[in-house]
Design an enzyme around this catalytic site. Sequence first.
Site, PDB file in Angstrom:
ATOM      1  N   ILE A  85      96.811 112.347 113.824  1.00 54.81           N
ATOM      2  CA  ILE A  85      95.593 111.552 114.002  1.00 54.81           C
ATOM      3  C   ILE A  85      94.419 112.296 113.381  1.00 54.81           C
ATOM      4  O   ILE A  85      94.154 113.448 113.721  1.00 54.81           O
ATOM      5  CB  ILE A  85      95.317 111.286 115.494  1.00 54.81           C
ATOM      6  CG1 ILE A  85      96.535 110.573 116.122  1.00 54.81           C
ATOM      7  CG2 ILE A  85      94.052 110.458 115.678  1.00 54.81           C
ATOM      8  CD1 ILE A  85      96.427 110.398 117.626  1.00 54.81           C
ATOM      9  N   ILE A 127     101.631 114.674 118.770  1.00 55.05           N
ATOM     10  CA  ILE A 127     100.392 114.078 118.235  1.00 55.05           C
ATOM     11  C   ILE A 127      99.437 115.162 117.745  1.00 55.05           C
ATOM     12  O   ILE A 127      98.363 115.357 118.310  1.00 55.05           O
ATOM     13  CB  ILE A 127      99.681 113.182 119.279  1.00 55.05           C
ATOM     14  CG1 ILE A 127      99.485 113.925 120.608  1.00 55.05           C
ATOM     15  CG2 ILE A 127     100.421 111.888 119.502  1.00 55.05           C
ATOM     16  CD1 ILE A 127      98.382 113.294 121.464  1.00 55.05           C
ATOM     17  N   PRO A 128      99.816 115.859 116.657  1.00 61.66           N
ATOM     18  CA  PRO A 128      98.838 116.774 116.071  1.00 61.66           C
ATOM     19  C   PRO A 128      97.586 115.969 115.701  1.00 61.66           C
ATOM     20  O   PRO A 128      97.704 114.829 115.235  1.00 61.66           O
ATOM     21  CB  PRO A 128      99.547 117.311 114.833  1.00 61.66           C
ATOM     22  CG  PRO A 128     100.588 116.298 114.505  1.00 61.66           C
ATOM     23  CD  PRO A 128     101.021 115.729 115.835  1.00 61.66           C
ATOM     24  N   HIS A 129      96.407 116.522 115.970  1.00 60.68           N
ATOM     25  CA  HIS A 129      95.198 115.746 115.649  1.00 60.68           C
ATOM     26  C   HIS A 129      93.996 116.651 115.495  1.00 60.68           C
ATOM     27  O   HIS A 129      93.992 117.788 115.972  1.00 60.68           O
ATOM     28  CB  HIS A 129      94.930 114.681 116.719  1.00 60.68           C
ATOM     29  CG  HIS A 129      94.715 115.241 118.099  1.00 60.68           C
ATOM     30  ND1 HIS A 129      95.755 115.535 118.941  1.00 60.68           N
ATOM     31  CD2 HIS A 129      93.588 115.545 118.780  1.00 60.68           C
ATOM     32  CE1 HIS A 129      95.296 116.001 120.089  1.00 60.68           C
ATOM     33  NE2 HIS A 129      93.968 116.027 120.027  1.00 60.68           N
ATOM     34  N   ALA A 130      92.975 116.144 114.862  1.00 60.11           N
ATOM     35  CA  ALA A 130      91.729 116.897 114.711  1.00 60.11           C
ATOM     36  C   ALA A 130      90.603 115.972 114.312  1.00 60.11           C
ATOM     37  O   ALA A 130      90.822 114.931 113.682  1.00 60.11           O
ATOM     38  CB  ALA A 130      91.888 117.981 113.641  1.00 60.11           C
TER      39      ALA A 130
END
Lengths: 154, 492
Positions: free
Chosen positions: A105, A68-71
Amino acid sequence: MTDIQNVALTSEDIVIVGLVAETKEDATRQLAQTLAAAGRVTDLEGFLVDVRAREEQMATGLPGGIGIPHARSAHVTVPSVAVATSVKGVNFGAADGPAHLIFLIAAPDGADDKHLHILASLARKLVHEDFRQSLREARTGADIAEIIIREVKQ
Amino acid sequence: MKIVAVTSCITGIAHTYMAAEALEQAAKKAGYEISVETQGSAGSTPLPQAVIDAADVVIFATDLEVKDKNRFNGKPFLQIGVSKALAEAEAVVASAVASISSAPLVGGSAGPRLSTKVVANERTATRIRKWLMTGVSYMIPFVAAGGILIALAFLLGGYEIALGTAKDDALAAGNLSDVHYWAALCLAIGGTAFAFLLPVLSGFIAFAIADRPGLVPGFVGGAVAGAVGAGFLGALITGFLGGFVALGLSRLKVPNWLKPVMPVVLIPLVASFVTGGLMFIVLGAPIKALMDALTAGLTQLADSGNLPLVGLVLGLMMAFDMGGPVNKVAYLFATGLLATQLANTNPTDPSFVIMAMVMAAGMTPPLGLALATVIRKHLFSNVERQNGKAAWLLGAFFITEGAIPFAAADPLRVIPSIMIGSGFTGALVGIFNIGLRAPHGGLVVFPLVSNPVMYIVAVAIGTVVTALLVLVAKNIKKNPETSDEALEAAIA
């Protein structure tokens, strides 16, 4: 993008079925490109810098084969989740192996509570194996988008 | 088995919630109750203190500092990173439960705490309301117990029991078969209970602000407010003053050798001196001057002979601070006039009319608020509704203090409303030209009123006006998130 309040969390055009990528950077870039193409991200490179900064603090691979790479980023216009399925899997740093489901995300920097609640309930869904299973089994991007929108309470 | 947990992560949009969900699933599977506070970016709703207090163990699955960690003081806890909760939720829950007896306690070995702490990260207005409500919720039982005893005293002994040395004489006689003895006993005990109103109000406001160190300066300050005649408004001031002075002192960095004596000796000592001293020095003289000026003004006004206007002003004064300096001026002005007219046979002499105004205006605040709690229950907290029941009785016996809890909890809305209601009643008594010869009030002196029927009409109209104004005011700028119900749940 006239009415961002009513843009859904995800849609067919930001889902990649059968992603082929060697590294998590490559996988993240491919997903981010769909967000940029859909107008959900204004500056692709700027957004990727923000995602990488988060990823460097701690890998986002999770048990159960998901990444879940996210920022939160100023380059995001509307809360979004771009989804990829990968048969071979991409290494996101989880202890139990590569990720076969990848969720990128993206939250706008100044997102309001309502939007962040949608992302929060998506995050809660990801914990459930039956939810992940249904996404792995979905055959088209439209199916995946439909499952997420149905299951994540708006 | 009851578990509470806090989750947080760097970005606050994913792991925080995933870990919360994983912990909830794991606890459910193991048959435990769990409540999770997600300190993420989608706003964080603090767990009710009652839930925290009921918990057997706390799990901190946090990558960031736990917000307001002192809410969990005294609880055994397990501290882990958010990823571990997510990856091994079941093992984490099992190990938290297994280690209860050996786990460290939050905040070191600090003992269990009273459960009225107000959470620090809320809006200022909400926090002020919670501080006030904390003080009020502790004061209400004193109002009810003391007020009902005093009402009982008047029922048994008539209003004369409160005059001169009647109470002390009856107590000294100690005649158990004399109803006056029991009336005097009720009055003495009720009066003693009432002496706690200001200290308890002030003390528990300070407690809500500063926790334990606030108790002493709050109580002492409230008692000083009573001593200098500042009334409940003075006690609100000392509650905040004592609380913040104690809070400031408890946050001072002091050398290690001083630490043990700070909470027990130094903070109560210094904070009480500052709070009490400021009340005596800053408020003592101005209150005296204010009372003198008001008395002079009233004398002038009464000499003008415009009785409805005199009634309006007296009514406004009676309801303004209920037992404070302004109220006292009005009441003493009326009883003082009465004392000069003992031989006067005219039942509606202006002196008697003024007494009647003061008494009627002192009855409408508790009666009006009692009526308001019946008409619109949801605008009041549960303790306020209970207080409303007692307020009927207190109002009927001219015990204006019955309205203080409402006024202290929400001064800006309640005080203007009850002032106008009382002013209305005072003016009506003037217009109807009704006199009263007794230096007291309530149902027990109604037979001494020159025109009881119109008198009841005047009180009834004032009661209805008060209730309606309170309800209108309560609907102004009422934030639904800070309903009294929610506040009460938070401080219960």
